[in-house]
Design an enzyme around this catalytic site. Structure first.
Site, PDB file in Angstrom:
ATOM      1  N   ASP A  62     -24.253  14.159 125.723  1.00  0.00           N
ATOM      2  CA  ASP A  62     -24.474  15.711 125.686  1.00  0.00           C
ATOM      3  C   ASP A  62     -23.527  16.311 125.000  1.00  0.00           C
ATOM      4  OD1 ASP A  62     -26.059  17.880 126.467  1.00  0.00           O
ATOM      5  OD2 ASP A  62     -25.315  18.153 128.443  1.00  0.00           O
ATOM      6  N   HIS A  81     -26.167  18.262 137.350  1.00  0.00           N
ATOM      7  CA  HIS A  81     -25.909  18.377 135.991  1.00  0.00           C
ATOM      8  C   HIS A  81     -25.464  19.828 135.520  1.00  0.00           C
ATOM      9  CE1 HIS A  81     -25.553  17.383 131.414  1.00  0.00           C
ATOM     10  NE2 HIS A  81     -26.080  18.439 131.305  1.00  0.00           N
ATOM     11  N   HIS A 101     -23.547  23.505 133.817  1.00  0.00           N
ATOM     12  CA  HIS A 101     -22.974  23.846 132.799  1.00  0.00           C
ATOM     13  C   HIS A 101     -22.056  24.955 133.097  1.00  0.00           C
ATOM     14  CE1 HIS A 101     -25.400  22.264 129.104  1.00  0.00           C
ATOM     15  NE2 HIS A 101     -25.437  21.264 129.970  1.00  0.00           N
ATOM     16  N   CYS A 145     -22.437  25.787 124.157  1.00  0.00           N
ATOM     17  CA  CYS A 145     -23.563  26.108 124.615  1.00  0.00           C
ATOM     18  C   CYS A 145     -24.416  26.951 123.585  1.00  0.00           C
ATOM     19  CB  CYS A 145     -23.611  26.982 126.001  1.00  0.00           C
ATOM     20  SG  CYS A 145     -25.293  27.381 126.463  1.00  0.00           S
TER      21      CYS A 145
END
Length: 306
Positions: free
Chosen positions: A13, A205, A207, A238
């Site tokens: 990722d 998961h 952020h 991001c």
């Protein structure tokens, strides 16, 4: 002592979100060093066409290397059945497929609406089952979408049930866009667990786009979540929030979990040393995290010994 699995997703990722291509040998050094620090699961790459993501062109070689590390669970992301077949052939222990809860995001991301994705999930489940590989579905954009905005929680539950019926063995709730808040995490974890079974929803998961990553992780832990995805140095950023960190920072997460008396099996000092591999191989990429700058608390050793 409660055992929590910290699943490192940076080699997939993190790296797929940046323009630079990390040298294969540096990837291997990263993975080996994290495993030596006690990390027990690493998402080492994704099986997508190299023309789309040159950062992931060496994933099969990375899988072969990682499989040689004793005690390491080697997982990879696949976008479709073709990628799943390549992953199984490469020898992964587990695969995951992203399933966008926002249909608009799904169509833009993988060019499939929800019915088409459920058909794909069924085919991937078959491939995984025949290959003896664990198969998880990541319920992405579960907490909100940068295209549609809010995603109805009942829609997430309905699609999770449909994916379970299609053959998903396990699920993660993914805060793809950094929209989640702790109350929302608690609510959605409860709803999805009630619908698919507590044993099938184990992972978040998250952020850290808006600084809520650790708060959301703690909310998940309080609802029985036992696996948390994170990325060393929050690598990747991001794309929807320039300047913001991307994934939950592994170093900060491990400090929090170890300090709370939860068992991760990860040596924080050794983990912090791994950052030098990333800094050398990717000198132009920002690395995030408070713990690397501030260091552990003076009484950290006493806390983890409790």
């Amino acid at each position: 002592m409660t055992r929590i699995l910290v699943s490192e997703v940076g080699p997939r990722d993190g790296l797929q979100s940046i323009k630079a291509v990390m040298p294969t040998e540096a990837k291997k050094a990263w993975i080996a060093a994290e495993a030596a620090a006690g990390v027990r699961e690493i998402e080492v790459g994704s099986f997508v066409p190299p023309s789309l993501l040159p950062q992931m062109a060496d994933t099969a070689e990375i899988v072969a290397f990682a499989r040689g590390i004793a005690g390491l669970n080697v997982v990879a992301l696949v976008p479709n059945a073709r990628g799943a077949a390549r992953a199984v052939e490469a020898g992964v222990h587990g695969i995951s497929i992203p399933f966008s809860m926002s249909e608009t995001h799904s169509q833009r991301n993988v060019r499939k609406d929800h019915p088409a994705m459920l058909a794909e999930i069924a085919e991937v489940a078959r491939i995984a089952r025949e290959g003896g590989v664990h198969f998880a579905v990541g319920l992405s954009t579960a907490f909100g979408c940068t295209i549609e905005g809010a995603v109805p929680e009942d829609q997430v539950v309905r699609l999770a049930v449909a994916a379970a019926e299609a053959g998903a063995q396990e699920f993660s709730l993914s805060d793809t866009t950094g929209y989640a808040d702790p109350a929302q995490v608690r609510r959605l974890v409860r709803k999805v667990k009630a619908a698919v079974g507590a044993d099938k929803l184990t992972t978040l998961h998250l952020h850290n786009t808006r600084g809520l990553g650790l708060a959301n992780a703690l909310a998940g832990l309080e609802e029985g979540i036992t696996t948390l995805d994170s990325s060393l140095g929050g690598l990747g950023g991001c794309p929807y929030a320039p300047g913001a960190s991307g994934n939950l920072v592994t170093e900060d997460l491990v400090l929090m979990l170890n300090s709370m008396g939860l068992e991760t099996g990860i040596d924080l000092e050794k983990l912090l040393a791994v950052r030098s591999i990333l800094a050398e191989a990717l000198p132009d990429e920002p690395l995030y995290g408070f713990t690397p700058d501030a260091g552990p608390m003076l009484d950290y050793a006493e806390r983890i010994a409790r």
